[in-house]
Design a protein around this motif. Structure first.
Motif, PDB file in Angstrom:
ATOM      1  N   SER B  14      55.830 -24.459 -84.227  1.00 18.92           N
ATOM      2  CA  SER B  14      55.406 -25.397 -85.285  1.00 18.92           C
ATOM      3  C   SER B  14      56.348 -25.292 -86.481  1.00 18.92           C
ATOM      4  O   SER B  14      55.903 -25.136 -87.624  1.00 18.92           O
ATOM      5  N   SER B  15      57.610 -25.351 -86.206  1.00 16.68           N
ATOM      6  CA  SER B  15      58.600 -25.145 -87.264  1.00 16.68           C
ATOM      7  C   SER B  15      59.880 -25.889 -86.945  1.00 16.68           C
ATOM      8  O   SER B  15      60.234 -26.067 -85.776  1.00 16.68           O
ATOM      9  N   PHE B  16      60.555 -26.318 -87.987  1.00 17.32           N
ATOM     10  CA  PHE B  16      61.932 -26.829 -87.816  1.00 17.32           C
ATOM     11  C   PHE B  16      62.851 -26.147 -88.819  1.00 17.32           C
ATOM     12  O   PHE B  16      63.820 -26.712 -89.291  1.00 17.32           O
ATOM     13  N   LEU B  17      62.527 -24.886 -89.079  1.00 16.94           N
ATOM     14  CA  LEU B  17      63.280 -24.100 -90.056  1.00 16.94           C
ATOM     15  C   LEU B  17      64.538 -23.466 -89.451  1.00 16.94           C
ATOM     16  O   LEU B  17      64.479 -22.813 -88.407  1.00 16.94           O
ATOM     17  N   CYS B  18      65.628 -23.684 -90.156  1.00 18.12           N
ATOM     18  CA  CYS B  18      66.888 -23.025 -89.833  1.00 18.12           C
ATOM     19  C   CYS B  18      67.203 -22.076 -90.986  1.00 18.12           C
ATOM     20  O   CYS B  18      67.151 -22.472 -92.151  1.00 18.12           O
ATOM     21  N   VAL B  19      67.490 -20.836 -90.672  1.00 16.99           N
ATOM     22  CA  VAL B  19      67.808 -19.869 -91.735  1.00 16.99           C
ATOM     23  C   VAL B  19      69.328 -19.687 -91.814  1.00 16.99           C
ATOM     24  O   VAL B  19      69.977 -19.348 -90.815  1.00 16.99           O
ATOM     25  N   GLY B  20      69.875 -19.950 -92.985  1.00 15.47           N
ATOM     26  CA  GLY B  20      71.320 -19.803 -93.194  1.00 15.47           C
ATOM     27  C   GLY B  20      71.679 -18.350 -93.443  1.00 15.47           C
ATOM     28  O   GLY B  20      71.251 -17.767 -94.434  1.00 15.47           O
ATOM     29  N   LEU B  21      72.435 -17.781 -92.529  1.00 12.07           N
ATOM     30  CA  LEU B  21      72.827 -16.368 -92.661  1.00 12.07           C
ATOM     31  C   LEU B  21      74.172 -16.298 -93.388  1.00 12.07           C
ATOM     32  O   LEU B  21      75.229 -16.197 -92.786  1.00 12.07           O
ATOM     33  N   ASP B  22      74.094 -16.378 -94.719  1.00 10.75           N
ATOM     34  CA  ASP B  22      75.299 -16.479 -95.557  1.00 10.75           C
ATOM     35  C   ASP B  22      75.376 -15.331 -96.553  1.00 10.75           C
ATOM     36  O   ASP B  22      75.270 -15.522 -97.765  1.00 10.75           O
ATOM     37  N   PRO B  23      75.547 -14.122 -96.069  1.00  7.33           N
ATOM     38  CA  PRO B  23      75.499 -12.960 -96.969  1.00  7.33           C
ATOM     39  C   PRO B  23      76.830 -12.691 -97.684  1.00  7.33           C
ATOM     40  O   PRO B  23      77.861 -12.523 -97.042  1.00  7.33           O
ATOM     41  N   ILE B  45      67.957  -7.372 -90.614  1.00  9.15           N
ATOM     42  CA  ILE B  45      66.653  -7.290 -91.292  1.00  9.15           C
ATOM     43  C   ILE B  45      66.125  -8.699 -91.599  1.00  9.15           C
ATOM     44  O   ILE B  45      64.936  -8.975 -91.438  1.00  9.15           O
ATOM     45  N   ILE B  46      67.039  -9.592 -91.997  1.00  9.40           N
ATOM     46  CA  ILE B  46      66.616 -10.988 -92.242  1.00  9.40           C
ATOM     47  C   ILE B  46      66.077 -11.608 -90.946  1.00  9.40           C
ATOM     48  O   ILE B  46      65.019 -12.253 -90.931  1.00  9.40           O
ATOM     49  N   ILE B  47      66.785 -11.397 -89.856  1.00 11.09           N
ATOM     50  CA  ILE B  47      66.343 -11.968 -88.570  1.00 11.09           C
ATOM     51  C   ILE B  47      64.990 -11.383 -88.161  1.00 11.09           C
ATOM     52  O   ILE B  47      64.061 -12.122 -87.812  1.00 11.09           O
ATOM     53  N   ASP B  48      64.865 -10.057 -88.227  1.00  8.71           N
ATOM     54  CA  ASP B  48      63.600  -9.401 -87.857  1.00  8.71           C
ATOM     55  C   ASP B  48      62.410  -9.986 -88.620  1.00  8.71           C
ATOM     56  O   ASP B  48      61.323 -10.142 -88.073  1.00  8.71           O
ATOM     57  N   HIS B  49      62.645 -10.321 -89.888  1.00  8.13           N
ATOM     58  CA  HIS B  49      61.530 -10.744 -90.735  1.00  8.13           C
ATOM     59  C   HIS B  49      61.298 -12.254 -90.743  1.00  8.13           C
ATOM     60  O   HIS B  49      60.327 -12.722 -91.327  1.00  8.13           O
ATOM     61  N   THR B  50      62.213 -13.012 -90.150  1.00  9.68           N
ATOM     62  CA  THR B  50      62.042 -14.474 -90.188  1.00  9.68           C
ATOM     63  C   THR B  50      61.892 -15.092 -88.798  1.00  9.68           C
ATOM     64  O   THR B  50      61.619 -16.278 -88.680  1.00  9.68           O
ATOM     65  N   ILE B  51      62.063 -14.270 -87.775  1.00  6.62           N
ATOM     66  CA  ILE B  51      62.110 -14.807 -86.405  1.00  6.62           C
ATOM     67  C   ILE B  51      60.822 -15.542 -86.003  1.00  6.62           C
ATOM     68  O   ILE B  51      60.853 -16.472 -85.201  1.00  6.62           O
ATOM     69  N   ASP B  52      59.688 -15.158 -86.568  1.00 10.87           N
ATOM     70  CA  ASP B  52      58.436 -15.838 -86.224  1.00 10.87           C
ATOM     71  C   ASP B  52      58.382 -17.259 -86.786  1.00 10.87           C
ATOM     72  O   ASP B  52      57.592 -18.083 -86.324  1.00 10.87           O
ATOM     73  N   PHE B  53      59.197 -17.530 -87.783  1.00  5.28           N
ATOM     74  CA  PHE B  53      59.091 -18.812 -88.498  1.00  5.28           C
ATOM     75  C   PHE B  53      60.281 -19.737 -88.274  1.00  5.28           C
ATOM     76  O   PHE B  53      60.217 -20.909 -88.601  1.00  5.28           O
ATOM     77  N   ALA B  54      61.373 -19.184 -87.765  1.00  7.29           N
ATOM     78  CA  ALA B  54      62.614 -19.961 -87.654  1.00  7.29           C
ATOM     79  C   ALA B  54      62.877 -20.387 -86.213  1.00  7.29           C
ATOM     80  O   ALA B  54      62.627 -19.629 -85.277  1.00  7.29           O
ATOM     81  N   LYS B 258      56.211 -19.419 -96.134  1.00  8.50           N
ATOM     82  CA  LYS B 258      55.798 -20.550 -96.972  1.00  8.50           C
ATOM     83  C   LYS B 258      56.376 -21.850 -96.441  1.00  8.50           C
ATOM     84  O   LYS B 258      55.684 -22.858 -96.284  1.00  8.50           O
ATOM     85  N   LEU B 259      57.682 -21.827 -96.174  1.00  3.11           N
ATOM     86  CA  LEU B 259      58.339 -23.028 -95.644  1.00  3.11           C
ATOM     87  C   LEU B 259      57.715 -23.417 -94.302  1.00  3.11           C
ATOM     88  O   LEU B 259      57.489 -24.594 -94.014  1.00  3.11           O
ATOM     89  N   HIS B 260      57.422 -22.403 -93.497  1.00  2.00           N
ATOM     90  CA  HIS B 260      56.816 -22.654 -92.190  1.00  2.00           C
ATOM     91  C   HIS B 260      55.453 -23.342 -92.330  1.00  2.00           C
ATOM     92  O   HIS B 260      55.148 -24.293 -91.606  1.00  2.00           O
ATOM     93  N   ASN B 261      54.657 -22.871 -93.276  1.00  2.00           N
ATOM     94  CA  ASN B 261      53.342 -23.497 -93.497  1.00  2.00           C
ATOM     95  C   ASN B 261      53.483 -24.969 -93.848  1.00  2.00           C
ATOM     96  O   ASN B 261      52.773 -25.825 -93.322  1.00  2.00           O
ATOM     97  N   THR B 262      54.411 -25.245 -94.768  1.00  2.00           N
ATOM     98  CA  THR B 262      54.638 -26.642 -95.155  1.00  2.00           C
ATOM     99  C   THR B 262      55.122 -27.452 -93.955  1.00  2.00           C
ATOM    100  O   THR B 262      54.690 -28.580 -93.729  1.00  2.00           O
ATOM    101  N   MET B 263      56.027 -26.852 -93.185  1.00  2.00           N
ATOM    102  CA  MET B 263      56.559 -27.562 -92.015  1.00  2.00           C
ATOM    103  C   MET B 263      55.473 -27.868 -90.994  1.00  2.00           C
ATOM    104  O   MET B 263      55.463 -28.933 -90.384  1.00  2.00           O
TER     105      MET B 263
END
Lengths: 272, 272
Positions: B14-23, B45-54, B258-263
C-alpha cells in the motif's frame, strides 16, 4: 588551466588535437587484457606515444564506470599520469539539480583535478552553474552533438524560430563566458559549425566525431576556427585502435602525427 | 522487475514511496563518519528502517562518485543489501552516443543489476535506445524536472506550440512503452503533472521533489495517479536526514511511515 595557458599550449604544439581515452576492455590488445590494470596500461602507452601531438586528453566516464570501482581507479591513475600543462576533459555529460551537480563538480574538479567536464543542458541554469564556480576550470556544454539523435530535440525549432541548440548557446552565455565555458559541437555537420560560430564567436568548441564518426577536419577548421584557434578536435577510435596488436602505441603515434600535420597546416591557413 | 511485479509490490505494501539514498559524508551522524564505510553503514540503517514502507530505493550516483572508487564500492554494497523484490533506481541522468550509452547501460543493469536508470533526453533516440535493450529493465527519462532551471528549456515552447518536455514525452513513447519506460516529473508543479498524464496516461512517473523540494503529495496523487497507481514518489532528505543523531534510523522510520500512511489513503481515494 586558464584560457591564456590553453592558447599558449596550442601555439607551442601547433595542434588542437584532443585524444579520447575510451578503452573498451575487449578491444584492447590481448597481451594487455590479462594484466592487473589493463585500462591504465593501455592509456599510459597511448599517452606516451601521442603527447607530442595532443593538447588535450578526454576520457569518457562510461568506459571506466563499466568496470566499477576498479575502472574509476584506472581513470584516477590515468589522470595522474597525464603530464602537467595538458588540458584534461572528463567526458561525463552530467547535470542534476544544484546540490547534486555541485557534488559531481567536486568529484571531477577537486577529487580528480580535471580541467573541464562535459555537461548536459536539459535541466537548465541551476544544473550548470555549480560547475562554473571553480577557479580555472571549464564547463563544456552539449550544444549540437554528432549522433543522429541530435535531430530529435537539438535541431527542433523553438517558437522564436531558432533551433533548440541555438537557444542553448544563447542562454548559456549568460551563465559563463569564454574563459570558463566551451561547447560540444559535432563535426558531422560542417555548415552547422558556421551557425554556431555566429552565436559564440569567442568560445572554444570541442568537436568530436572527426574520424570514426565521419567528420572532416578541413571543414571543421574552415567553419569553426576563430583568430585564437577556438577549437579542440577530438579523435578517439581512429587513434587508440589504429592497431589491435602489440604495436598499437606506434600506430597511435602515426595517426596522431598525421592529424597534427593537418592541424599545423590548418592553423597556418585559418588562424593568424 | 516487470510492470506486473511492480504493481503487485505497490498493492502489497500500500505504498508508492521511493527512498532517495543520497548520503553526503559531512551530513552523516558523527559516530558513522569515522567508520570504514560510512555511506554503506548509513544506507544499511536507512534501508532496515524504511523497508516496510518503501517500494523503491534510488541512490543518486553523484553522492557516491564524490568519494571516488570507494564511493562506488559503497554503492555496490548498498545495492546488494537492498532485499530482492524491491525496485531499484540508479539516478544517474546519463545519456551519450550509442556505443557509450550501451556501456553505461551495462554498468547499471548488468554489473550492478539496478532495475532502472534515469536518462537525460537531450541527445535523442540513439542515446536512449541502448538502455532499452535489457529484459525487465527500465529507462526513466527526464521529462519535467523540479528545479527552476526547468524553465530554461523544458518549458520553452517549440514551433508546434508545445513545450519541449511535452515533445520529449511524445517522441520517446515511440522508443519504448509503459513496460520499460517511466518519466521524471517534478512535484513542484502539480497542475503540470495533469498535462503530463494526458500525454502518457499509462506510464509510471517518478516524482522527486516531495518534501525538501516543496511538492505536495496530495497534489501529485490528485493530478498524477492512474488506475494502476502509476506513481513512484521519491523522498530523500526529509527521510534520511530526519535526525542527525544516533537515532536517525528511527527518525527515518517515522517519516517514511507518515508518508506511507498518506499514500495508503491516497491509493484508497484515487486508485481503485
Amino acid at each position: 588551466m586558464t584560457k591564456t595557458e590553453l592558447l599558449r599550449l596550442i601555439k607551442e604544439k601547433s595542434s588542437f588535437l584532443c585524444v579520447g581515452l575510451d578503452p573498451s576492455l575487449e578491444k584492447l590488445p590481448a597481451h594487455l587484457q590479462k594484466g592487473p590494470d589493463p585500462l591504465f596500461e593501455f592509456n599510459k602507452i597511448i599517452i606516451d606515444h601521442t603527447i607530442d601531438f595532443a593538447v588535450a586528453y578526454k576520457p569518457n566516464l562510461a568506459f571506466y564506470e563499466a568496470l566499477g570501482p576498479r575502472g574509476l581507479e584506472s581513470l584516477e591513475k590515468t589522470l595522474e599520469y597525464i603530464p602537467g600543462g595538458v588540458f584534461t576533459i572528463a567526458d561525463a555529460k552530467r547535470g542534476d539539480i544544484g546540490n547534486t551537480s555541485r557534488l559531481y563538480a567536486k568529484a571531477f574538479f577537486e577529487r580528480m583535478d580535471f580541467d573541464a567536464v562535459t555537461v548536459a543542458p536539459y535541466m537548465g541554469e541551476d544544473s550548470v552553474m555549480p560547475f562554473l564556480g571553480f577557479q580555472d576550470k571549464w564547463v563544456i556544454l552539449l550544444g549540437l552533438t554528432s549522433n543522429f539523435g541530435s535531430l530529435d530535440f537539438q535541431l527542433m525549432k523553438t517558437e522564436n524560430g531558432k533551433c533548440l541548440f541555438e537557444t542553448v548557446l544563447e542562454k548559456s552565455q549568460k551563465w559563463g563566458n569564454s574563459d570558463n565555458m566551451m561547447y560540444v559541437v559535432g563535426a558531422t555537420k560542417g555548415e552547422k559549425i558556421a551557425d554556431v560560430r555566429k552565436i559564440v564567436p569567442g568560445h572554444f568548441l570541442l568537436v568530436p566525431g572527426v574520424g570514426a564518426q565521419g567528420g572532416s577536419l578541413e571543414e571543421v577548421a574552415k567553419y569553426g576556427m576563430n583568430k585564437d584557434c577556438g577549437l579542440l578536435v577530438n579523435s578517439s577510435r581512429s587513434i587508440i585502435y589504429a592497431s589491435s596488436d602489440k604495436d598499437f602505441g606506434w600506430a597511435a603515434k602515426q595517426e596522431a602525427s598525421k592529424l597534427h600535420n593537418t592541424m599545423e597546416d590548418l592553423l597556418e591557413k585559418y588562424c593568424k
